[in-house]
Scaffold this motif. Structure first.
Motif, PDB file in Angstrom:
ATOM      1  N   GLU A  25      36.785  43.466  35.281  1.00  0.00           N
ATOM      2  CA  GLU A  25      37.701  42.376  35.637  1.00  0.00           C
ATOM      3  C   GLU A  25      36.979  41.046  35.850  1.00  0.00           C
ATOM      4  O   GLU A  25      37.624  40.043  36.142  1.00  0.00           O
ATOM      5  N   ARG A  57      40.234  40.601  48.932  1.00  0.00           N
ATOM      6  CA  ARG A  57      41.254  41.528  48.415  1.00  0.00           C
ATOM      7  C   ARG A  57      42.087  42.109  49.548  1.00  0.00           C
ATOM      8  O   ARG A  57      43.303  42.189  49.452  1.00  0.00           O
ATOM      9  N   GLY A  60      44.833  40.117  50.763  1.00  0.00           N
ATOM     10  CA  GLY A  60      45.948  39.901  49.844  1.00  0.00           C
ATOM     11  C   GLY A  60      45.663  38.929  48.714  1.00  0.00           C
ATOM     12  O   GLY A  60      46.564  38.616  47.940  1.00  0.00           O
ATOM     13  N   MET A  61      44.444  38.453  48.595  1.00  0.00           N
ATOM     14  CA  MET A  61      44.138  37.539  47.499  1.00  0.00           C
ATOM     15  C   MET A  61      44.204  38.316  46.183  1.00  0.00           C
ATOM     16  O   MET A  61      43.645  39.402  46.067  1.00  0.00           O
ATOM     17  N   SER A  62      44.887  37.764  45.221  1.00  0.00           N
ATOM     18  CA  SER A  62      45.048  38.443  43.931  1.00  0.00           C
ATOM     19  C   SER A  62      43.738  38.431  43.152  1.00  0.00           C
ATOM     20  O   SER A  62      42.864  37.586  43.373  1.00  0.00           O
ATOM     21  N   LEU A  63      43.631  39.372  42.231  1.00  0.00           N
ATOM     22  CA  LEU A  63      42.447  39.413  41.364  1.00  0.00           C
ATOM     23  C   LEU A  63      42.330  38.130  40.562  1.00  0.00           C
ATOM     24  O   LEU A  63      41.228  37.615  40.357  1.00  0.00           O
ATOM     25  N   ALA A  64      43.459  37.586  40.138  1.00  0.00           N
ATOM     26  CA  ALA A  64      43.446  36.356  39.346  1.00  0.00           C
ATOM     27  C   ALA A  64      42.862  35.195  40.142  1.00  0.00           C
ATOM     28  O   ALA A  64      42.074  34.411  39.609  1.00  0.00           O
ATOM     29  N   VAL A  65      43.216  35.078  41.407  1.00  0.00           N
ATOM     30  CA  VAL A  65      42.701  33.984  42.233  1.00  0.00           C
ATOM     31  C   VAL A  65      41.218  34.210  42.538  1.00  0.00           C
ATOM     32  O   VAL A  65      40.431  33.265  42.506  1.00  0.00           O
ATOM     33  N   ARG A  67      39.152  35.760  40.615  1.00  0.00           N
ATOM     34  CA  ARG A  67      38.489  35.452  39.347  1.00  0.00           C
ATOM     35  C   ARG A  67      38.368  33.936  39.164  1.00  0.00           C
ATOM     36  O   ARG A  67      37.334  33.419  38.742  1.00  0.00           O
ATOM     37  N   HIS A  90      45.017  30.185  50.321  1.00  0.00           N
ATOM     38  CA  HIS A  90      45.031  31.593  50.702  1.00  0.00           C
ATOM     39  C   HIS A  90      44.997  31.743  52.218  1.00  0.00           C
ATOM     40  O   HIS A  90      45.655  32.635  52.773  1.00  0.00           O
ATOM     41  N   HIS A  93      48.415  31.512  53.405  1.00  0.00           N
ATOM     42  CA  HIS A  93      49.122  32.756  53.087  1.00  0.00           C
ATOM     43  C   HIS A  93      48.781  33.844  54.106  1.00  0.00           C
ATOM     44  O   HIS A  93      49.667  34.561  54.589  1.00  0.00           O
ATOM     45  N   ARG A  97      51.227  35.763  56.776  1.00  0.00           N
ATOM     46  CA  ARG A  97      51.314  37.230  56.798  1.00  0.00           C
ATOM     47  C   ARG A  97      51.017  37.773  58.197  1.00  0.00           C
ATOM     48  O   ARG A  97      51.655  38.717  58.646  1.00  0.00           O
TER      49      ARG A  97
END
Length: 143
Positions: A25, A57, A60-65, A67, A90, A93, A97
């Motif tokens: 990834e 991760r 909750g940080m996405s893989l796309a962000v 990356r 983030h 965010h 949460r």
């Protein structure tokens, strides 16, 4: 010092499978080096980055962000404002949460207290039962 994939798995708490996934990834800060026999070789910096990456991760940080953040970091100096913006977004965010989870925890603590009080008084039969005819009504324990 060179580290094997097994050593990195042990030190990072990630499985060998997860490490291979992170590599596919593009989630390592630096490309994973391979020996002539194809074995992966990691460095201490990789273990340090994995500790940060797994926290991102788990927050909750996405893989796309992640990356996107790594790509900016790989570009070197000059894009710190963009990296900071990603982290601030983030952070907001995560804070939201946490507020949501705190609200859920408050409800759970209240319900636990109500159940404990009813059980201590021997009034368990007065607690809400979804299969009873009162199922459509509010939880009597809340009254």
């Amino acid at each position: 010092m060179d580290l094997s994939i097994g050593e990195v798995a042990q030190r990072s708490g990630l499985s060998v499978h997860a490490l291979r996934f992170y590599e596919r990834e593009g989630l390592f800060a630096n490309p994973v080096r391979r020996l002539s026999n194809g074995r992966r070789v990691y460095h201490e910096e990789d273990v340090e980055w994995l500790a940060i990456c797994t926290k991102l991760r788990s927050s909750g940080m996405s893989l796309a962000v992640i990356r996107q953040y790594i790509e900016l970091a790989r570009q070197g100096p000059g894009n710190e404002h963009e990296r900071l913006q990603l982290l601030r977004l983030h952070e907001a965010h995560v804070e939201e949460r946490i507020r949501e989870l705190q609200g859920a925890l408050d409800v759970m603590r209240y319900k636990v207290r109500v159940y404990e009080e009813h059980l201590a008084r021997g009034e368990a039969d007065r607690l809400w039962n979804p299969s009873s005819s009162d199922a459509a009504h509010d939880d009597p324990a809340d009254r």
